[in-house]
Scaffold this motif. Structure first.
Motif, short mmCIF file in Angstrom:
data_model
loop_
_atom_site.label_atom_id
_atom_site.label_comp_id
_atom_site.label_asym_id
_atom_site.label_seq_id
_atom_site.Cartn_x
_atom_site.Cartn_y
_atom_site.Cartn_z
N ILE A 173 0.84 -1.20 0.00
CA ILE A 173 0.00 0.00 0.00
C ILE A 173 0.88 1.25 0.00
O ILE A 173 0.64 2.18 -0.76
N ILE A 174 1.91 1.24 0.82
CA ILE A 174 2.83 2.39 0.86
C ILE A 174 3.49 2.57 -0.50
O ILE A 174 3.57 3.68 -1.02
N ALA A 175 3.93 1.47 -1.10
CA ALA A 175 4.55 1.55 -2.42
C ALA A 175 3.57 2.09 -3.46
O ALA A 175 3.94 2.91 -4.32
N ALA A 176 2.31 1.68 -3.39
CA ALA A 176 1.30 2.15 -4.34
C ALA A 176 1.01 3.64 -4.18
O ALA A 176 0.62 4.31 -5.14
N LEU A 177 1.21 4.16 -2.98
CA LEU A 177 0.92 5.57 -2.71
C LEU A 177 2.16 6.47 -2.79
O LEU A 177 2.05 7.68 -2.58
N CYS A 178 3.30 5.90 -3.09
CA CYS A 178 4.55 6.68 -3.13
C CYS A 178 4.51 7.85 -4.10
O CYS A 178 5.13 8.88 -3.87
N LEU A 198 -7.07 -0.89 -5.16
CA LEU A 198 -7.50 -2.27 -5.32
C LEU A 198 -7.00 -2.86 -6.64
O LEU A 198 -6.57 -4.01 -6.70
N GLU A 199 -6.99 -2.04 -7.69
CA GLU A 199 -6.47 -2.49 -8.99
C GLU A 199 -4.95 -2.65 -8.96
O GLU A 199 -4.41 -3.57 -9.57
N ASP A 200 -4.27 -1.73 -8.28
CA ASP A 200 -2.80 -1.71 -8.29
C ASP A 200 -2.16 -2.79 -7.43
O ASP A 200 -1.05 -3.23 -7.72
N ILE A 201 -2.83 -3.20 -6.37
CA ILE A 201 -2.23 -4.16 -5.44
C ILE A 201 -2.75 -5.55 -5.76
O ILE A 201 -3.90 -5.89 -5.47
N LEU A 217 -8.04 -4.84 2.00
CA LEU A 217 -7.54 -3.49 1.72
C LEU A 217 -8.21 -2.48 2.64
O LEU A 217 -7.54 -1.62 3.23
N SER A 218 -9.50 -2.59 2.81
CA SER A 218 -10.24 -1.69 3.69
C SER A 218 -9.72 -1.78 5.12
O SER A 218 -9.48 -0.76 5.78
N ARG A 219 -9.52 -2.98 5.59
CA ARG A 219 -9.01 -3.21 6.95
C ARG A 219 -7.61 -2.61 7.11
O ARG A 219 -7.31 -1.94 8.09
N GLU A 220 -6.75 -2.85 6.13
CA GLU A 220 -5.38 -2.34 6.19
C GLU A 220 -5.34 -0.82 6.16
O GLU A 220 -4.58 -0.19 6.89
N LEU A 221 -6.17 -0.21 5.31
CA LEU A 221 -6.20 1.25 5.24
C LEU A 221 -6.67 1.87 6.55
O LEU A 221 -6.12 2.88 7.01
#
Length: 89
Positions: free
Chosen positions: A3-8, A18-21, A29-33
């Motif tokens: 998630i961190i990498a996707a938001l860099c 959701l598409e990127d990971i 994903l919802s839980r992790e965010l």
């Protein structure tokens, strides 16, 4: 870490994350965010649009992890080269 990498490179909407990971379910994903938001790693920004959209972005605090992730990625690539040389040789 995914998630961190996707938001860099900037904030993203939930559906884009959701598409990127690869291999993550919507529920996970919802839980992790939510957990990352509680731990001050992610900001949840509600956009003033119709319909309302939500954008997730890294906090200034979590941006400090980017260098660490880059170093881990470099190490992983170099490690793969070492392993491949051993297998080939």
């Amino acid at each position: 870490m995914h998630i961190i990498a996707a938001l860099c490179f900037g904030g993203k909407r939930y559906s884009h994350l959701l598409e990127d990971i690869e291999g993550i379910s919507g529920k996970m994903l919802s839980r992790e965010l939510k957990e990352m938001e509680m731990n001050l790693l992610v900001n949840r920004k509600i956009m003033d649009t119709r319909p309302i959209t939500v954008k997730y972005e890294l906090t200034e605090y979590s941006k400090k992890l980017i260098h660490l992730i880059d170093n881990l990625a470099d190490w992983g690539l170099n490690h793969r080269k070492v392993i491949m040389k051993k297998v080939e040789g």
